[in-house]
Scaffold this motif. Sequence first.
Motif, PDB file in Angstrom:
ATOM      1  N   VAL A 142      -0.655   5.149  -0.187  1.00  0.00           N
ATOM      2  CA  VAL A 142       0.153   3.947  -0.425  1.00  0.00           C
ATOM      3  C   VAL A 142       1.469   4.321  -1.099  1.00  0.00           C
ATOM      4  CG1 VAL A 142       0.294   1.843  -1.821  1.00  0.00           C
ATOM      5  CG2 VAL A 142      -1.753   2.301  -0.471  1.00  0.00           C
ATOM      6  N   GLU A 143       1.373   5.171  -2.124  1.00  0.00           N
ATOM      7  CA  GLU A 143       2.573   5.594  -2.844  1.00  0.00           C
ATOM      8  C   GLU A 143       3.510   6.374  -1.923  1.00  0.00           C
ATOM      9  OE1 GLU A 143       4.489   5.723  -6.750  1.00  0.00           O
ATOM     10  OE2 GLU A 143       2.958   4.520  -5.770  1.00  0.00           O
ATOM     11  N   LEU A 144       2.939   7.244  -1.088  1.00  0.00           N
ATOM     12  CA  LEU A 144       3.747   8.023  -0.148  1.00  0.00           C
ATOM     13  C   LEU A 144       4.432   7.112   0.856  1.00  0.00           C
ATOM     14  CD1 LEU A 144       4.700  10.681   1.077  1.00  0.00           C
ATOM     15  CD2 LEU A 144       2.528  10.807   2.314  1.00  0.00           C
ATOM     16  N   ALA A 145       3.706   6.134   1.399  1.00  0.00           N
ATOM     17  CA  ALA A 145       4.284   5.196   2.367  1.00  0.00           C
ATOM     18  C   ALA A 145       5.447   4.432   1.741  1.00  0.00           C
ATOM     19  CB  ALA A 145       3.208   4.225   2.860  1.00  0.00           C
ATOM     20  N   ARG A 146       5.305   4.079   0.493  1.00  0.00           N
ATOM     21  CA  ARG A 146       6.371   3.356  -0.196  1.00  0.00           C
ATOM     22  C   ARG A 146       7.630   4.210  -0.303  1.00  0.00           C
ATOM     23  NH1 ARG A 146       8.260   3.093  -5.274  1.00  0.00           N
ATOM     24  NH2 ARG A 146       6.677   4.496  -6.102  1.00  0.00           N
ATOM     25  N   GLN A 154       5.852  -6.293  -0.921  1.00  0.00           N
ATOM     26  CA  GLN A 154       5.578  -7.435  -1.792  1.00  0.00           C
ATOM     27  C   GLN A 154       4.180  -7.316  -2.401  1.00  0.00           C
ATOM     28  OE1 GLN A 154       6.209 -10.711   0.883  1.00  0.00           O
ATOM     29  NE2 GLN A 154       8.423 -10.776   0.528  1.00  0.00           N
ATOM     30  N   ILE A 155       3.255  -6.810  -1.610  1.00  0.00           N
ATOM     31  CA  ILE A 155       1.891  -6.602  -2.106  1.00  0.00           C
ATOM     32  C   ILE A 155       1.887  -5.622  -3.270  1.00  0.00           C
ATOM     33  CG2 ILE A 155      -0.342  -5.548  -1.520  1.00  0.00           C
ATOM     34  CD1 ILE A 155      -0.104  -8.353  -0.473  1.00  0.00           C
ATOM     35  N   LEU A 196       8.085  -5.673 -12.480  1.00  0.00           N
ATOM     36  CA  LEU A 196       9.023  -6.213 -11.487  1.00  0.00           C
ATOM     37  C   LEU A 196       9.273  -5.157 -10.421  1.00  0.00           C
ATOM     38  CD1 LEU A 196      11.614  -8.135 -13.704  1.00  0.00           C
ATOM     39  CD2 LEU A 196       9.864  -9.104 -12.202  1.00  0.00           C
ATOM     40  N   ASP A 197       8.221  -4.757  -9.723  1.00  0.00           N
ATOM     41  CA  ASP A 197       8.313  -3.719  -8.694  1.00  0.00           C
ATOM     42  C   ASP A 197       8.743  -4.315  -7.358  1.00  0.00           C
ATOM     43  OD1 ASP A 197       7.299  -2.165 -10.673  1.00  0.00           O
ATOM     44  OD2 ASP A 197       5.276  -2.007  -9.842  1.00  0.00           O
ATOM     45  N   PHE A 198       9.633  -3.605  -6.665  1.00  0.00           N
ATOM     46  CA  PHE A 198       9.997  -3.928  -5.280  1.00  0.00           C
ATOM     47  C   PHE A 198      10.412  -5.391  -5.105  1.00  0.00           C
ATOM     48  CE2 PHE A 198       6.823  -0.538  -5.292  1.00  0.00           C
ATOM     49  CZ  PHE A 198       7.568   0.470  -4.713  1.00  0.00           C
ATOM     50  N   HIS A 217       6.464  -8.990   9.250  1.00  0.00           N
ATOM     51  CA  HIS A 217       7.052  -7.652   9.157  1.00  0.00           C
ATOM     52  C   HIS A 217       6.257  -6.841   8.138  1.00  0.00           C
ATOM     53  CE1 HIS A 217      10.399  -4.751   7.908  1.00  0.00           C
ATOM     54  NE2 HIS A 217       9.987  -4.400   9.096  1.00  0.00           N
ATOM     55  N   LEU A 218       5.561  -5.810   8.601  1.00  0.00           N
ATOM     56  CA  LEU A 218       4.600  -5.088   7.777  1.00  0.00           C
ATOM     57  C   LEU A 218       5.245  -4.493   6.531  1.00  0.00           C
ATOM     58  CD1 LEU A 218       1.826  -3.885   7.249  1.00  0.00           C
ATOM     59  CD2 LEU A 218       2.396  -2.006   8.803  1.00  0.00           C
ATOM     60  N   VAL A 219       6.393  -3.831   6.673  1.00  0.00           N
ATOM     61  CA  VAL A 219       6.998  -3.143   5.530  1.00  0.00           C
ATOM     62  C   VAL A 219       7.360  -4.136   4.433  1.00  0.00           C
ATOM     63  CG1 VAL A 219       8.953  -1.757   4.755  1.00  0.00           C
ATOM     64  CG2 VAL A 219       7.850  -1.235   6.935  1.00  0.00           C
ATOM     65  N   THR A 220       7.997  -5.252   4.818  1.00  0.00           N
ATOM     66  CA  THR A 220       8.391  -6.256   3.826  1.00  0.00           C
ATOM     67  C   THR A 220       7.175  -6.830   3.125  1.00  0.00           C
ATOM     68  OG1 THR A 220      10.330  -6.835   5.158  1.00  0.00           O
ATOM     69  CG2 THR A 220       9.623  -8.425   3.493  1.00  0.00           C
ATOM     70  N   TRP A 221       6.167  -7.188   3.903  1.00  0.00           N
ATOM     71  CA  TRP A 221       4.950  -7.762   3.332  1.00  0.00           C
ATOM     72  C   TRP A 221       4.242  -6.760   2.425  1.00  0.00           C
ATOM     73  CZ3 TRP A 221      -0.117  -6.027   4.443  1.00  0.00           C
ATOM     74  CH2 TRP A 221      -1.142  -6.806   3.896  1.00  0.00           C
ATOM     75  N   PHE A 222       4.160  -5.511   2.863  1.00  0.00           N
ATOM     76  CA  PHE A 222       3.424  -4.500   2.108  1.00  0.00           C
ATOM     77  C   PHE A 222       4.116  -4.212   0.773  1.00  0.00           C
ATOM     78  CE2 PHE A 222       1.643  -0.177   1.415  1.00  0.00           C
ATOM     79  CZ  PHE A 222       0.307  -0.514   1.519  1.00  0.00           C
TER      80      PHE A 222
END
Length: 558
Positions: free
Chosen positions: A492-496, A462-463, A72-74, A455-460
Amino acid sequence: MAPLGTLLCLSTFIIFSILTLSSFTSADDAGVMSKLLAALSPTPSGWSNTTDYCNWKNVICDSTLRVTSIKLDFQSLSGTLPSDLGTLTQLTYLSFRGNSLSGPIPSLANLTSLQQLYLDTNNFTSIPKGFFQGLTSLQNLSLSQNIHLAPWTIPTELTHLTSLVTLSANHSNIFGSLPDIFDSFPSLQVLQLSFNNLTGFLPKSFGGSGIKRFWLDNQLNRLSGNIDVLSLMTQLSLACLFKNQFTGHIPDLSNCTSLSYLYLGDNNLTGSIPEALANLTTLQLVDVSNNNLTGSIPKFASNVKLTTIGNPLLVTNNPSSGSGGTTVGSSSSSVSPAMIAGIVIAVVVVVVLFIWITCHLRRRHSKIGSVENPGNGKEVVKNIDGSNVVISIEVLKQHSVETQLAGTFGYFAPEYAATGRVTTKVDVYAFGVVLMELITGRKALDDTMSDERSHLVTWFCQILVNKENISNAIDQTLNPDEETMESIDKVVELARYCTTREPNQRLDIRHAVSILSPLVERWKPTFYEEEHNYSTFHREEETYSTDPQMSLSLTLER
């Protein structure tokens, strides 16, 4: 016949007992999952009391209806995890990362099948006594970015985690000294304990461990003592110890034949930089800034980035002899204001050049336009990636800020959009958005897509709920091989972490640099033969070509 009858009765009893026990345990799982559903808000996508828990989204069960995996991430979840979560004894994977869960972490002791546990980036308040007991199969444990945890020490019971490969507990309010137990983990390779309140010395057991990468930087009350144990860490590839109070000399690291990145800045180290350090063939970066080092700087290989600023007694070799690699900030000579201005201008030119190179496939000229009043009592900020965004002027006035925000929507941190206050964490958020753009090839805001994808951040985020989706989300022109995909996973982890909702849970930019540095130095251009033309301010064209043998940092220095 009597013995045969007895045998048949005994077999029937055993089978009945097994079936009954299986029924009870699966019923127990059903009860725990029902409690978990009730405890979480909002209800996780695909979860419902009217559906069997084994059919819930991101839940996996085995053939006996025992729960083996919960991811159940993000999910923007809040609430407190049920205290009997640890009765899901068949769990192998448990992840609640990137939410706003609070309260105590429930005991998961003796979950002997659990291999992956991710509880990072939440608001948990305490870790129960005996939490690490019996977790003999656990390989990856992440408790990072839980800044509301009550102060806790690393217990000796951690030695129960005999299969541990990665331990991550940055920003998790650990205090006290490091226990001398690290030679008890035969598989431990990664240790991340930055931004805590650790004190005391580096444990001797580091020398008997197989640790390859560790981060112990930015301790509130500082670690101290010497760093001699590094010389015994023969598997070491990255050591991050800056912003502590280490003393003594830099040890002979000639046995650390895999060492690539050494961060020793902002300590109290003395003596000279060892010649043996410069002879390491795998070395790519050394930061010894802001110490009390003396003597001459040895000659490093040309690909090594060396930072020595803040050591006034260090002597830079004459240009005729050379000091090898790229040396930053030798402070044996004074720096004039003109030199500082020149450096700033050079950096600006490098950044502009880099943007020209990396963004030639897509141009972005989205800027915030003028503020108008459409007559409905609200301000409209126009020309944001081709769309209009409505902002209530009353909201902005409540925070005593200007009605026109500076920047581009899509890169705004949530707190900046609400208050207009600029902080370093706002910049970190924008940096994370840029990383997401580089990974996905998408814009921060794209009004040509549906609302849930625009919205890139929200979509990403969710990915990232399912890591298997990452390969489908990245820019297909990257066409990564297995090695490149490993690097992408780290970015990817850093961006998160850079784009978490709460500013105090975002990484410090220096920490982000320490993570990216190993990747940057490995970069090589994809199209070796291609030359790119870029228009100058005078409408003339300049040609830029890349050297396939140059790392990114050296390419930029051209």
